[in-house]
Design a protein around this motif. Structure first.
Motif, PDB file in Angstrom:
ATOM      1  N   ASN A  43       0.824  -1.213   0.000  1.00  0.00           N
ATOM      2  CA  ASN A  43       0.000   0.000   0.000  1.00  0.00           C
ATOM      3  C   ASN A  43       0.860   1.266   0.000  1.00  0.00           C
ATOM      4  OD1 ASN A  43      -2.351  -1.539   0.004  1.00  0.00           O
ATOM      5  ND2 ASN A  43      -2.430  -1.613   2.235  1.00  0.00           N
ATOM      6  N   ASP A  44       1.899   1.248  -0.832  1.00  0.00           N
ATOM      7  CA  ASP A  44       2.826   2.371  -1.054  1.00  0.00           C
ATOM      8  C   ASP A  44       3.804   2.590   0.089  1.00  0.00           C
ATOM      9  OD1 ASP A  44       2.179   3.045  -3.617  1.00  0.00           O
ATOM     10  OD2 ASP A  44       0.793   4.639  -3.079  1.00  0.00           O
ATOM     11  N   ARG A  45       3.735   1.788   1.129  1.00  0.00           N
ATOM     12  CA  ARG A  45       4.663   1.899   2.246  1.00  0.00           C
ATOM     13  C   ARG A  45       5.769   0.875   2.049  1.00  0.00           C
ATOM     14  NH1 ARG A  45       7.491   0.306   7.151  1.00  0.00           N
ATOM     15  NH2 ARG A  45       6.566   1.388   8.955  1.00  0.00           N
ATOM     16  N   LEU A  46       7.042   1.323   2.040  1.00  0.00           N
ATOM     17  CA  LEU A  46       8.149   0.392   1.910  1.00  0.00           C
ATOM     18  C   LEU A  46       8.204  -0.503   3.137  1.00  0.00           C
ATOM     19  CD1 LEU A  46      10.615  -0.374   0.136  1.00  0.00           C
ATOM     20  CD2 LEU A  46      11.943   1.273   1.461  1.00  0.00           C
ATOM     21  N   VAL A  47       8.302  -1.815   2.919  1.00  0.00           N
ATOM     22  CA  VAL A  47       8.336  -2.753   4.040  1.00  0.00           C
ATOM     23  C   VAL A  47       9.581  -3.639   4.008  1.00  0.00           C
ATOM     24  CG1 VAL A  47       5.851  -2.790   4.449  1.00  0.00           C
ATOM     25  CG2 VAL A  47       6.830  -4.368   2.768  1.00  0.00           C
ATOM     26  N   GLN A  48      10.391  -3.498   2.966  1.00  0.00           N
ATOM     27  CA  GLN A  48      11.711  -4.150   2.942  1.00  0.00           C
ATOM     28  C   GLN A  48      12.582  -3.364   1.989  1.00  0.00           C
ATOM     29  OE1 GLN A  48      12.335  -8.540   2.751  1.00  0.00           O
ATOM     30  NE2 GLN A  48      13.620  -8.125   0.965  1.00  0.00           N
ATOM     31  N   ALA A  49      13.770  -2.968   2.467  1.00  0.00           N
ATOM     32  CA  ALA A  49      14.678  -2.145   1.664  1.00  0.00           C
ATOM     33  C   ALA A  49      15.949  -2.917   1.363  1.00  0.00           C
ATOM     34  CB  ALA A  49      14.997  -0.845   2.388  1.00  0.00           C
ATOM     35  N   GLY A  50      15.879  -3.800   0.358  1.00  0.00           N
ATOM     36  CA  GLY A  50      17.045  -4.567  -0.047  1.00  0.00           C
ATOM     37  C   GLY A  50      17.040  -5.989   0.485  1.00  0.00           C
ATOM     38  N   GLY A  51      17.842  -6.825  -0.136  1.00  0.00           N
ATOM     39  CA  GLY A  51      17.892  -8.243   0.218  1.00  0.00           C
ATOM     40  C   GLY A  51      17.348  -9.081  -0.927  1.00  0.00           C
TER      41      GLY A  51
END
Length: 511
Positions: free
Chosen positions: A300-308
């Motif tokens: 829903n447009d919210r980042l929940v994982q940044a990389g990996g």
């Protein structure tokens, strides 16, 4: 049909009644030890603000000299009435979330807050209800999950304190007895605040960047003296879009790959290749590069994982530092992806890996071709020779965060150096500035402050052009071990010239 152990045991376990088993008070220890970092906890609270329709959020540190007292998160969302306050503070109550909501499990407010604070106070008002409040503490949780009612007079006074933000409706979340604050030595308060605010700006700017970029949300981080009400620091949070490069690292990118994932269908992935050696904050200042390559999941447009790589690769490969892929998780529940309670990591079943193996773009190119292109772009970029710029002592409090970010992008910081701050103090009339070299402060004469703020009261980050020029002019003077006579003479004639400039500016305003 009667139970037949010889044939039914392998299909279903029979039951013969039920009973209610409320949680033991000891569960409160588990609730308050969920492993939330400071910035992740605050991001979780701001998710609630967004779900309440807030457009503006203030993260407010209250300070008494060298002591940090409390932290408040204030928003202009739709607010809560008494029944909704009770529901929000009920441990274990999971409310119904709409399809676009950021909340998921119903534990974030309590778990995130009590992981850091000994007392959580929630005060709110709606357009049609009076101000009300509730409080949870470690002691009240242990006492059968008791929730205390905040005195109505205090609830109203707290809402009134933020009347510039909360007009008809809004909410205040207050943390008291914050454990990190209580362990900070008086001499380390400034350093702690600087580091905490930097982490907050980075995390909120990254994980909520789509909302910030669209202008749907404004977040300000403010430090205030509780006695004078003076604003000691004020940093607006800027979006940190992890895909915000000017020119891609390889032509033809970004490319959209489609992966057939069992249980979901066709999942689209936008594959990006950053330009090599990019100085932009969105590339190099959001964490170790090796950890920021890979998948960026959004819900829903919210980042929940940044990389990996979520099992797609055995470990991070330096040659893939330029590779980033944006994926929007399906809005409907599914059996492939699960999100951790802190909303900073996604777990995927093997169905996702199988889908990636079959992923292709509209021209039939495989996902593995993207990885090869990213590796080639990295190798090619690593071989280029660049102009080496000098390292500088980093800028600190008093200089607008947007300016600090650009300086950090353009000039590398000298390792282990405390930042240079800028402040307004009382100085003799013949002094425009003085240098406190021991404490790394450029001190400006506050009797000239109004000349740079059009007569208005300035905030902590006012006069941005003047402060930036002084920082660039004076930064190297903080590096000299010996203070020679010619340096003093240089500071003296700079002061005389700058005061003449202030007088000329005042004359222009007068005319």
């Amino acid at each position: 049909m009667p139970y037949q152990p010889s044939t039914d045991w392998q299909f279903e376990v029979p039951t013969s009644g039920s009973k209610r088993l409320p949680p033991d008070s000891g569960y409160a220890n588990a609730l308050t030890n969920q492993g939330y970092s400071f910035e992740v906890a605050i991001a979780d609270l701001i998710d609630n603000s967004l779900d309440a329709g807030a457009s503006n959020v203030v993260v407010h540190f209250l300070r008494d000299d060298d002591r940090l007292l409390s932290l408040l998160i204030v928003d202009d969302g739709r607010g809560m009435n008494d029944a909704e306050l009770d529901a929000a503070m009920t441990v274990g109550r999971r409310r119904d979330y709409g399809p676009g909501a950021l909340g998921m499990y119903g534990t974030g407010l309590k778990a995130a807050s009590l992981s850091h604070a000994g007392a959580l106070t929630l005060v709110s008002k709606t357009r049609t209800s009076r101000s009300g409040g509730r409080q949870l503490t470690a002691a009240s949780l242990a006492d059968g999950y008791r929730c205390d009612t905040v005195a109505p007079e205090y609830a109203q006074s707290l809402i009134d304190r933020y009347d510039g933000l909360i007009q008809w409706h809004g909410t205040v979340v207050r943390w008291d007895r914050v454990r990190a604050f209580e362990t900070v030595e008086a001499s380390q308060t400034d350093q702690f605040l600087s580091e905490a605010m930097h982490k907050l700006e980075t995390h909120l700017g990254l994980y909520l960047h789509r909302f910030l970029d669209r202008g749907d949300l404004n977040i300000d981080i403010v430090v205030e003296d509780v006695h004078t009400r003076e604003e000691l620091d004020h940093n607006p949070v800027e979006a940190l879009d992890p895909f915000n490069y000017r020119v891609p690292g390889k032509s033809g990118y970004p490319r959209v790959f489609t992966a057939p994932v069992e249980g979901i269908g066709h999942l689209k992935m936008a594959a990006h290749i950053w330009p090599a050696k990019s100085p932009r904050a969105e590339y190099k200042m959001i964490g170790p590069l090796a950890e920021r390559q890979g998948f960026y999941f959004y819900r829903n447009d919210r980042l929940v994982q940044a990389g990996g790589w979520n099992g797609q690769r055995g470990s991070s490969d330096t040659h893939l530092n330029l590779a980033r892929i944006a994926l929007d998780l399906p809005s409907q529940p599914n059996s492939v992806f699960s999100l951790d309670v802190k909303k900073v990591g996604v777990t995927a079943t093997p169905a996702f890996a199988r889908g990636i193996e079959k992923a292709a773009d509209h021209q039939g190119r495989s996902f593995s071709s993207f990885l090869k292109d990213a590796q080639a772009a990295y190798r090619e970029g690593s071989s280029r020779t660049e102009v080496t710029r000098k390292s500088v002592i980093p800028p600190g409090k008093g200089i607008d965060p947007r300016i600090r970010r650009v300086i950090q992008e353009e000039l590398s910081a000298k390792p282990g150096e405390d930042p240079i701050t800028v402040s307004w103090i009382t100085l003799p009339a013949q002094k425009f500035f003085e240098l406190d070299r021991d404490n790394r402060v450029i001190q400006l004469n506050k009797q000239y402050r109004s000349a740079f703020n059009a007569g208005r009261r300035g905030g902590s980050n006012d006069a941005p052009i003047t402060k930036t020029l002084l920082y660039l002019m004076l930064e190297e003077l903080f590096s000299f071990a010996r203070w020679e006579k010619k340096r003093s003479d240089q500071v003296d004639y700079w002061n005389r010239i700058l005061i003449a400039a202030v007088e000329a500016q005042r004359d222009r305003f007068a005319n």
